[in-house]
Design a protein around this motif. Structure first.
Motif, mmCIF file in Angstrom:
data_model
loop_
_atom_site.group_PDB
_atom_site.id
_atom_site.type_symbol
_atom_site.label_atom_id
_atom_site.label_comp_id
_atom_site.label_asym_id
_atom_site.label_seq_id
_atom_site.Cartn_x
_atom_site.Cartn_y
_atom_site.Cartn_z
ATOM 1 N N PHE A 88 0.854 -1.194 0.000
ATOM 2 C CA PHE A 88 0.000 0.000 0.000
ATOM 3 C C PHE A 88 0.884 1.236 0.000
ATOM 4 O O PHE A 88 2.081 1.150 0.281
ATOM 5 C CB PHE A 88 -0.980 -0.005 1.178
ATOM 6 N N ARG A 89 0.300 2.377 -0.341
ATOM 7 C CA ARG A 89 1.105 3.575 -0.571
ATOM 8 C C ARG A 89 1.009 4.619 0.528
ATOM 9 O O ARG A 89 1.890 5.444 0.673
ATOM 10 C CB ARG A 89 0.732 4.200 -1.920
ATOM 11 N N ARG A 90 -0.096 4.606 1.277
ATOM 12 C CA ARG A 90 -0.201 5.574 2.381
ATOM 13 C C ARG A 90 -1.131 5.051 3.461
ATOM 14 O O ARG A 90 -2.037 4.262 3.199
ATOM 15 C CB ARG A 90 -0.631 6.959 1.909
ATOM 16 N N VAL A 91 -0.868 5.507 4.669
ATOM 17 C CA VAL A 91 -1.667 5.083 5.818
ATOM 18 C C VAL A 91 -2.925 5.951 5.876
ATOM 19 O O VAL A 91 -2.842 7.170 5.738
ATOM 20 C CB VAL A 91 -0.858 5.244 7.120
ATOM 21 N N PRO A 92 -4.106 5.340 6.064
ATOM 22 C CA PRO A 92 -5.330 6.147 6.160
ATOM 23 C C PRO A 92 -5.248 7.173 7.298
ATOM 24 O O PRO A 92 -4.518 6.964 8.275
ATOM 25 C CB PRO A 92 -6.411 5.101 6.479
ATOM 26 N N ASP A 93 -5.999 8.238 7.167
ATOM 27 C CA ASP A 93 -6.085 9.294 8.180
ATOM 28 C C ASP A 93 -4.748 9.964 8.450
ATOM 29 O O ASP A 93 -4.564 10.581 9.511
ATOM 30 C CB ASP A 93 -6.647 8.730 9.508
ATOM 31 N N GLY A 94 -3.792 9.829 7.522
ATOM 32 C CA GLY A 94 -2.486 10.443 7.748
ATOM 33 C C GLY A 94 -1.733 9.854 8.920
ATOM 34 O O GLY A 94 -0.828 10.494 9.480
ATOM 35 N N GLY A 95 -2.064 8.658 9.310
ATOM 36 C CA GLY A 95 -1.418 8.018 10.455
ATOM 37 C C GLY A 95 -0.013 7.539 10.143
ATOM 38 O O GLY A 95 0.440 7.585 8.990
ATOM 39 N N GLY A 96 0.671 7.076 11.175
ATOM 40 C CA GLY A 96 2.059 6.671 11.030
ATOM 41 C C GLY A 96 2.258 5.197 10.743
ATOM 42 O O GLY A 96 3.356 4.781 10.364
ATOM 43 N N TYR A 97 1.226 4.390 10.943
ATOM 44 C CA TYR A 97 1.347 2.942 10.726
ATOM 45 C C TYR A 97 -0.038 2.368 10.460
ATOM 46 O O TYR A 97 -1.054 2.963 10.834
ATOM 47 C CB TYR A 97 1.956 2.253 11.959
ATOM 48 N N ALA A 98 -0.076 1.216 9.833
ATOM 49 C CA ALA A 98 -1.324 0.472 9.682
ATOM 50 C C ALA A 98 -1.171 -0.846 10.440
ATOM 51 O O ALA A 98 -0.062 -1.210 10.848
ATOM 52 C CB ALA A 98 -1.637 0.225 8.215
ATOM 53 N N VAL A 99 -2.283 -1.540 10.645
ATOM 54 C CA VAL A 99 -2.250 -2.820 11.361
ATOM 55 C C VAL A 99 -2.714 -3.919 10.411
ATOM 56 O O VAL A 99 -3.853 -3.911 9.940
ATOM 57 C CB VAL A 99 -3.159 -2.785 12.608
ATOM 58 N N MET A 100 -1.827 -4.851 10.126
ATOM 59 C CA MET A 100 -2.138 -5.954 9.214
ATOM 60 C C MET A 100 -3.269 -6.805 9.779
ATOM 61 O O MET A 100 -3.238 -7.199 10.947
ATOM 62 C CB MET A 100 -0.886 -6.814 9.037
ATOM 63 N N ALA A 101 -4.261 -7.110 8.951
ATOM 64 C CA ALA A 101 -5.353 -7.995 9.384
ATOM 65 C C ALA A 101 -6.004 -8.652 8.175
ATOM 66 O O ALA A 101 -5.928 -8.139 7.062
ATOM 67 C CB ALA A 101 -6.385 -7.214 10.198
ATOM 68 N N GLY A 102 -6.624 -9.788 8.406
ATOM 69 C CA GLY A 102 -7.342 -10.513 7.362
ATOM 70 C C GLY A 102 -6.645 -11.775 6.890
ATOM 71 O O GLY A 102 -7.174 -12.484 6.026
ATOM 72 N N ARG A 155 3.572 7.052 16.321
ATOM 73 C CA ARG A 155 2.190 6.746 16.714
ATOM 74 C C ARG A 155 1.305 7.982 16.775
ATOM 75 O O ARG A 155 0.110 7.888 17.046
ATOM 76 C CB ARG A 155 2.192 6.046 18.074
ATOM 77 N N ARG A 156 1.909 9.161 16.577
ATOM 78 C CA ARG A 156 1.150 10.403 16.645
ATOM 79 C C ARG A 156 -0.029 10.365 15.665
ATOM 80 O O ARG A 156 0.096 9.842 14.572
ATOM 81 C CB ARG A 156 2.101 11.553 16.289
ATOM 82 N N PHE A 157 -1.173 10.953 16.057
ATOM 83 C CA PHE A 157 -2.353 10.944 15.179
ATOM 84 C C PHE A 157 -2.126 11.764 13.914
ATOM 85 O O PHE A 157 -2.588 11.412 12.844
ATOM 86 C CB PHE A 157 -3.577 11.510 15.886
ATOM 87 N N GLU A 158 -1.506 12.925 14.082
ATOM 88 C CA GLU A 158 -1.330 13.812 12.935
ATOM 89 C C GLU A 158 0.152 14.081 12.702
ATOM 90 O O GLU A 158 0.915 14.246 13.649
ATOM 91 C CB GLU A 158 -2.072 15.134 13.174
ATOM 92 N N ASN A 159 0.513 14.144 11.436
ATOM 93 C CA ASN A 159 1.896 14.409 11.062
ATOM 94 C C ASN A 159 2.902 13.561 11.841
ATOM 95 O O ASN A 159 3.846 14.082 12.426
ATOM 96 C CB ASN A 159 2.233 15.892 11.257
ATOM 97 N N PRO A 160 2.716 12.285 11.858
ATOM 98 C CA PRO A 160 3.684 11.433 12.554
ATOM 99 C C PRO A 160 5.009 11.417 11.803
ATOM 100 O O PRO A 160 5.078 11.728 10.612
ATOM 101 C CB PRO A 160 3.025 10.051 12.494
ATOM 102 N N GLN A 161 6.050 11.069 12.520
ATOM 103 C CA GLN A 161 7.355 10.838 11.912
ATOM 104 C C GLN A 161 7.231 9.663 10.944
ATOM 105 O O GLN A 161 6.659 8.628 11.291
ATOM 106 C CB GLN A 161 8.345 10.509 13.039
ATOM 107 N N THR A 162 7.753 9.817 9.740
ATOM 108 C CA THR A 162 7.702 8.718 8.772
ATOM 109 C C THR A 162 8.659 7.609 9.201
ATOM 110 O O THR A 162 9.842 7.851 9.428
ATOM 111 C CB THR A 162 8.075 9.215 7.364
ATOM 112 N N TYR A 163 8.128 6.433 9.309
ATOM 113 C CA TYR A 163 8.929 5.261 9.683
ATOM 114 C C TYR A 163 9.787 4.861 8.487
ATOM 115 O O TYR A 163 9.340 4.921 7.336
ATOM 116 C CB TYR A 163 7.951 4.146 10.070
#
Lengths: 480, 480
Positions: free
Chosen positions: A38-52, A452-460
């Protein structure tokens, strides 16, 4: 719920036209490699959580075409009989790897990799994307909301606003993985052991001649599970006083403490503070206050910053649809094919939009953890056969701004992908969902607060090994 | 797809606690009336499109509890054995009415009404809302997008980004009802006869040594269905020229015309205009141009206003999730109960927020059409037994600003709800989905252009009969 259904035909029509095409051109058995990323985390977040992943495993296990499917395809008049015969005797033969459920994932990483006969590796695209995109979306949103709640209970309440039945059930599952403590959805409890609960709706209160009688009746039937919905008429003048009265009259004589009250409308911050005072004064400081009115991570954060006295949140439509951003944009792209000699030929898809350029080759993703703090330092994508020696320092560098370098030492490195299928045989046992949930919680703890910041997190960091970087750049040069 | 599954347990836990509660209190068989309605149209639109009734009918038909369900409930330790016995022998006994699929619907109208034993009428809440909310959301979005396309073909392409499997399949169905001509989703074609199609992905083009060879291979296998995806490398320098070359070399000798090209990235307006010129010059003015890159009604409108030469649109994530507003907020509220003598006692739920005040009583919704123009004049909610005599003038008045009045004559009046179930027996035959789609198209034509506007549409009248208005106001006065 759908896991015992045959979802083989849940695919895009072009997967069939292409599969038949490869088959007809004698290319069907050439080995191809595809990555989902994927190319970007929803809501401008810093990480996504793998599921499914568990549902994906079920899909691969059940992959087969019925007589009815073949008849349907024959009726379309564009597939060869040889291809239809192939489908009739279809046997899944791919290798599949994925990042386990509950793992924090980042843009650009191969979260699922499929290698196998071209005709098969192409065909499974739609279901891989559909399954992982949906659950990852909801698990990611749940992670944000539960973190906003700062340790308070968060329950998933959204079935009635979900986008379809699976949206409700697998959404409840994904929300649990992402951090929710439970759900209102009964079938998710029966089938996935996601703890389900709930007490009363406004209609219960309306059905009786008075709110007092409604609460009293409820307490008589469920003395151990009394959460009174207090906003049908007037929270502070009627709801809370009636809850206290019933607690005194019905529960106290039995020696039972009421569990709490629920607020579902109005100014939750103000009402919860006032209700808290009234309950405390009446000697019910152990009664909890639950809130449940169109909430999400932003409102939860705001309510708590205003001193709202809320012990638990019921989150509905904004979680079960990830309302603020309801699409997780995972894609599935060809990254390599094998030639006749079995050599892997990396493939790249270029684009005017540099973000859409793919990362070629059959890869692994490694996560580096600091030995001392246990914190994640960054991920590195490598060619599949590369080995990283933890005894040696390792140089991380930015794949575009290559002068940005960092040498890491004293690290532990972990491959992120695990193998699910080996030549079509399942070699992975899906962990129980509560174990996944705990794993998710622990792994998110390894991320720095900045990520983990909600907005403008540091890019991992998601970097490339030198070898992979060279492969990609050589292909880019060759295209020009 | 889910229609042959038992979805009885897809419900909120509190539906069970309340049902058991009514049962325990001896109220279970009291007759209750519930309405489903919604408060606002998504995206600020002027109307919504009813959808999901067929799946709702299937749900009611299949409603029963298995031994496994009963065991699960017993294990929860809060339900009486008498109640569990009742569930074991459960027989659906409700009357159900709904507005047929494809009908334009408006805020405040009863779109589904259930009357029956309290324990049952309450229990079905979650599935009614889930089913109708989801499909109505997508049908409404599809109606907006297809109207923006001004008669051009619109295909639903969103399975991979849907919120779960049902989201994909029933989403494709709802999109078709709302106006799409087809879908990419194979199972929606097999099971619901929503026409499915599709040709190639970028991976097809990448799999060959060149774009030319990829197109040539495709044309050899599918000469009758050639839509070439032209943006893998460079649309104008490579994609379109290769499409023309293959049309000339492979298809022309067979006497077959290529169907078209597809653009999936870049500046669609510019590229489509240039590609049109190139195709026309090459003698292929009959080749169609399809566009498919994260589109919705706003982008479609913009593209067309910029002169984009697009004949058909493939719409993915923004349709299948209704991305700009992914929740349809239908609710299910108690509107009346019968007393011991069988008299209907209207019920109201008040709220500080006046929009959340419910409309009491067992009602019908009537739509008035102008006899001359066939245009819809407005809807009127009445008590269920009211009769409107078309021979007489009828006074419409605003339910809050009651001085706003209008007397209509020369009208035809149509009840909107039809009966689905009579004492638990299905009395409704769901029309085929293509019939629903045509009905939807025709009914939307009855709305004034002002109501169909994308932004700030004229609010369509949903008024009360004088009798209903009096009932509601008397209840509001009584609450004060």
């Amino acid at each position: 719920m759908m896991s015992n259904k045959n979802l083989t035909m849940l695919t895009d029509f072009y997967e069939f036209t292409m599969a038949n095409g490869y088959f007809e051109k004698g290319m069907g058995n050439r080995r191809a490699y595809f990555d989902m990323f994927f190319r970007r985390v929803p809501d401008g977040g810093g990480y996504a959580v793998m599921a499914g992943v568990e549902q994906l495993v079920d899909y691969f296990k059940n992959l087969h075409f019925t007589e009815e499917d073949i008849e349907y395809l024959r009726g379309r008049g564009c597939f060869s009989e040889a291809f239809l015969d192939y489908l009739k005797d279809f046997k899944f033969e791919c290798d599949v790897w994925a990042i386990p459920e509950g793992t924090p994932i980042f843009p650009g990483e191969p979260i699922v990799t499929v290698a196998g006969p071209m005709v098969q590796a192409q065909f499974v695209e739609t279901m891989i994307l559909l399954t992982i995109n949906h659950q990852t979306l909801i698990a990611t949103k749940a992670s944000r909301i539960t973190r906003a709640a700062q340790g308070r209970t968060v329950l998933e309440f959204g079935s009635r606003r979900a986008q379809g039945y699976d949206g409700a059930v697998y959404g409840a599952r994904a929300a649990y993985i992402g951090g929710c403590q439970g759900t209102a959805c009964v079938i998710a409890d029966r089938d996935f052991r996601i703890p389900a609960g709930g007490t009363m709706a406004h209609s219960w209160v309306q059905m009786f001649d008075s709110e007092y009688e409604a609460f009293k009746a409820y307490a008589e039937i469920y003395p151990d599970n009394c959460v009174f919905l207090v906003d049908t008429y007037n929270v502070l003048k009627s709801g809370v006083p009636n809850a206290i009265r019933v607690a005194n009259e019905v529960l106290a004589p039995m020696g039972i403490r009421p569990k709490g009250i629920r607020l579902d409308s109005g100014d939750i911050a103000y009402l919860s503070i006032k209700a808290r005072e009234m309950l405390d004064e009446a000697g019910y400081s152990d009664m909890q206050i639950m809130a449940s009115n169109s909430l999400d991570e932003y409102l939860v954060r705001d309510l708590l910053s205003q001193g709202a006295q809320i012990d638990s949140f019921g989150i509905g439509e904004r979680l079960i649809t990830s309302k603020s951003e309801p699409v997780f944009g995972g894609v599935y792209k060809l990254v390599a094919v094998e030639d006749e000699k079995g050599e892997i030929i990396p493939k790249i898809k270029v684009s005017e939009n540099v973000e859409k350029i793919t990362t070629p080759h059959f890869k692994q993703a490694y996560r580096f953890f600091d030995k001392l703090t246990g914190k994640a330092l960054g991920d590195v994508l490598t060619l599949r056969d590369e080995v990283i020696n933890e005894e040696q320092p390792y140089m991380l560098f930015h794949p575009i701004h290559t002068w940005k370098k960092k040498i890491v030492t004293d690290y532990v490195v972990k491959p992120l992908q695990v193998q699910l299928f080996d030549k079509g045989e399942c070699v992975y046992e899906c962990p129980p969902v509560e174990e996944v949930r705990q794993y998710c919680h622990d792994q998110i703890e390894t991320l720095w607060e900045q990520t983990r910041r909600f907005e403008n997190p540091q890019t991992y960091y998601v970097d490339y090994s030198t070898k992979l970087w060279r492969v990609k750049n050589a292909l880019l040069e060759a295209v020009q």
